[in-house]
Design a protein around this motif. Structure first.
Motif, PDB file in Angstrom:
ATOM      1  N   LEU A  51      -6.528   5.214   6.824  1.00 33.78           N
ATOM      2  CA  LEU A  51      -7.130   5.124   5.497  1.00 33.78           C
ATOM      3  C   LEU A  51      -8.656   5.230   5.551  1.00 33.78           C
ATOM      4  O   LEU A  51      -9.306   5.333   4.509  1.00 33.78           O
ATOM      5  CB  LEU A  51      -6.747   3.812   4.822  1.00 33.78           C
ATOM      6  CG  LEU A  51      -5.272   3.643   4.451  1.00 33.78           C
ATOM      7  CD1 LEU A  51      -5.030   2.243   3.908  1.00 33.78           C
ATOM      8  CD2 LEU A  51      -4.846   4.697   3.429  1.00 33.78           C
ATOM      9  N   ASP A  63      -5.936   8.672  -2.564  1.00 39.53           N
ATOM     10  CA  ASP A  63      -5.111   8.936  -1.378  1.00 39.53           C
ATOM     11  C   ASP A  63      -4.043   7.880  -1.164  1.00 39.53           C
ATOM     12  O   ASP A  63      -3.028   8.129  -0.508  1.00 39.53           O
ATOM     13  CB  ASP A  63      -5.996   9.010  -0.129  1.00 39.53           C
ATOM     14  CG  ASP A  63      -7.013  10.134  -0.214  1.00 39.53           C
ATOM     15  OD1 ASP A  63      -6.590  11.307  -0.253  1.00 39.53           O
ATOM     16  OD2 ASP A  63      -8.226   9.838  -0.269  1.00 39.53           O
ATOM     17  N   ALA A  64      -4.297   6.680  -1.680  1.00 39.35           N
ATOM     18  CA  ALA A  64      -3.337   5.583  -1.548  1.00 39.35           C
ATOM     19  C   ALA A  64      -3.512   4.660  -2.743  1.00 39.35           C
ATOM     20  O   ALA A  64      -4.573   4.644  -3.388  1.00 39.35           O
ATOM     21  CB  ALA A  64      -3.545   4.821  -0.244  1.00 39.35           C
ATOM     22  N   VAL A  85       1.598   5.468  -0.353  1.00 39.04           N
ATOM     23  CA  VAL A  85       1.108   6.842  -0.244  1.00 39.04           C
ATOM     24  C   VAL A  85       2.222   7.751  -0.753  1.00 39.04           C
ATOM     25  O   VAL A  85       3.382   7.337  -0.872  1.00 39.04           O
ATOM     26  CB  VAL A  85       0.730   7.222   1.207  1.00 39.04           C
ATOM     27  CG1 VAL A  85      -0.464   6.405   1.677  1.00 39.04           C
ATOM     28  CG2 VAL A  85       1.924   7.045   2.144  1.00 39.04           C
ATOM     29  N   ILE A  98      -8.967   4.804  -2.294  1.00 39.36           N
ATOM     30  CA  ILE A  98      -7.807   3.939  -2.509  1.00 39.36           C
ATOM     31  C   ILE A  98      -7.949   3.233  -3.847  1.00 39.36           C
ATOM     32  O   ILE A  98      -8.980   2.623  -4.151  1.00 39.36           O
ATOM     33  CB  ILE A  98      -7.678   2.905  -1.369  1.00 39.36           C
ATOM     34  CG1 ILE A  98      -7.638   3.622  -0.022  1.00 39.36           C
ATOM     35  CG2 ILE A  98      -6.433   2.042  -1.570  1.00 39.36           C
ATOM     36  CD1 ILE A  98      -7.658   2.690   1.171  1.00 39.36           C
ATOM     37  N   LEU A 156       3.149   2.248   3.070  1.00 38.76           N
ATOM     38  CA  LEU A 156       2.374   2.297   4.305  1.00 38.76           C
ATOM     39  C   LEU A 156       2.332   0.914   4.952  1.00 38.76           C
ATOM     40  O   LEU A 156       2.408   0.776   6.172  1.00 38.76           O
ATOM     41  CB  LEU A 156       0.960   2.796   4.011  1.00 38.76           C
ATOM     42  CG  LEU A 156       0.131   3.284   5.190  1.00 38.76           C
ATOM     43  CD1 LEU A 156       0.761   4.524   5.815  1.00 38.76           C
ATOM     44  CD2 LEU A 156      -1.292   3.601   4.734  1.00 38.76           C
ATOM     45  N   SER A 168       2.515  12.594   2.130  1.00 41.62           N
ATOM     46  CA  SER A 168       1.177  12.287   2.661  1.00 41.62           C
ATOM     47  C   SER A 168       1.176  12.326   4.187  1.00 41.62           C
ATOM     48  O   SER A 168       2.131  11.868   4.826  1.00 41.62           O
ATOM     49  CB  SER A 168       0.735  10.901   2.187  1.00 41.62           C
ATOM     50  OG  SER A 168      -0.451  10.499   2.861  1.00 41.62           O
ATOM     51  N   ILE A 193       0.874  -1.174   0.000  1.00 41.61           N
ATOM     52  CA  ILE A 193       0.000   0.000   0.000  1.00 41.61           C
ATOM     53  C   ILE A 193       0.910   1.222   0.000  1.00 41.61           C
ATOM     54  O   ILE A 193       1.729   1.399   0.909  1.00 41.61           O
ATOM     55  CB  ILE A 193      -0.908   0.016   1.236  1.00 41.61           C
ATOM     56  CG1 ILE A 193      -1.759  -1.256   1.307  1.00 41.61           C
ATOM     57  CG2 ILE A 193      -1.802   1.258   1.226  1.00 41.61           C
ATOM     58  CD1 ILE A 193      -2.543  -1.398   2.614  1.00 41.61           C
TER      59      ILE A 193
END
Length: 324
Positions: free
Chosen positions: A138, A189-190, A126, A143, A210, A130, A124
């Motif tokens: 999250l 965002d991710a 970012v 995502i 992450l 971030s 994952i």
């Protein structure tokens, strides 16, 4: 289904190896009569890419009356859909999640080989700046990830460990190329992705991990064939299995040479390719029912998330068992 495809005895293996020396003659003698083994692959199908670039499969398959043809797919799910429809004969490695969806759709697939776990080869991500530091943060975020990919299961497992579920985030189903574009322009965002896309994002845009698959998802990749093709052509599968096993060892023993070969094919710097390859095991091995244990956990997780139409029994598959 409990039948195993057992082939490639010691005698046939030695015979096939010796026959490669006759391949040029065999190909000329057969002219255009060679049948195609239609091989589907993704950008992340490293060992298949090496075999294509080296051209070694042509000589190995010709004595059996076959030649390889190559067909690229954006991700594993459309690749296995094509395999189920008979549009390709053999699937290069797909993430462990993908066969679960194919099983749920009633596909007749034979598991030919499995790569040993590579948990850090998906993560994952970012952006470097971030504010997100923990998976729990999250919640409520958008995502991006490919549906049914290993990244999908990694996200489910990571969220569950953090006390969340897919209902707590805004999912965006994106191919790797679209995911990278959305990630870079801040539309998500991710981003959950696998190598070599993972390494490319880290090195080219400074993306930060992450969470990866350690302790969450072992990330075993599978090679499959359509069952009708597998039943009719076990010797072809034996050649493919042996070639993949040998290539996996070469990539790990010769990391710089492998990266130099793959870099222009993938359009990536050799350093990115080498980093990505370092995180993959490339240890090709036979599929056993014991090694399918995580497949059931994956299937149950997707069923609980209401992403499968029915329960899947991970043991109810055909297995190809090469002899060495």
């Amino acid at each position: 289904m409990n039948r195993n495809f057992t082939t490639w005895s010691r005698r046939s293996a030695i015979g096939a190896l010796a026959a490669t020396t006759l391949a040029p003659w065999a190909a000329r003698a057969q002219g255009n009569t060679l049948k195609s083994v239609r091989i589907g692959y993704q950008k992340s199908s490293t060992l298949t890419a090496v075999l294509r670039l080296q051209g070694t499969l042509d000589a190995q398959l010709a004595p059996l009356g076959f030649k390889p043809s190559w067909h690229e797919f954006t991700s594993g799910l459309p690749l296995l859909e094509a395999l189920n429809l008979g549009n390709v004969d053999f699937s290069a490695d797909v993430a462990d999640t993908v066969p679960v969806f194919a099983q749920a759709a009633g596909a007749r697939l034979t598991f030919v080989a499995q790569e040993a776990p590579s948990p850090t080869a998906q993560a994952i991500l970012v952006k470097a700046d971030s504010p997100l530091r923990r998976v729990a943060e999250l919640k409520g975020r958008k995502i991006g990830f490919a549906k049914a990919a290993g990244a999908h299961y990694l996200l489910i497992a990571a969220l569950e460990k953090a006390g969340l579920s897919l209902n707590d985030i805004e999912p965006a189903y994106l191919t790797p190329a679209d995911g990278r574009a959305a990630f870079e322009r801040g539309a998500i965002d991710a981003w959950v992705v696998w190598d070599p896309f993972l390494s490319a994002a880290q090195r080219q845009s400074g993306a930060r991990v992450l969470a990866d698959g350690q302790g969450l998802a072992s990330y075993q990749r599978y090679y499959l064939a359509g069952t009708p093709f597998a039943q009719a052509n076990p010797r072809v599968l034996g050649v493919l299995y042996a070639a993949l096993e040998k290539t996996g060892r070469w990539v790990k023993l010769q990391p710089r040479e492998a990266a130099a070969l793959l870099a222009p094919f993938w359009g990536l710097d050799a350093a990115i390719v080498e980093q990505a390859n370092a995180r993959r095991s490339y240890a090709v091995r036979a599929v056993t029912r014991e090694r399918l244990a995580e497949q059931q956990r994956i299937a149950d997780a997707f069923l609980a998330a209401k992403l499968l139409p029915r329960r899947v029994d991970a043991q109810q598959v055909e297995l190809f068992q090469p002899e060495v």
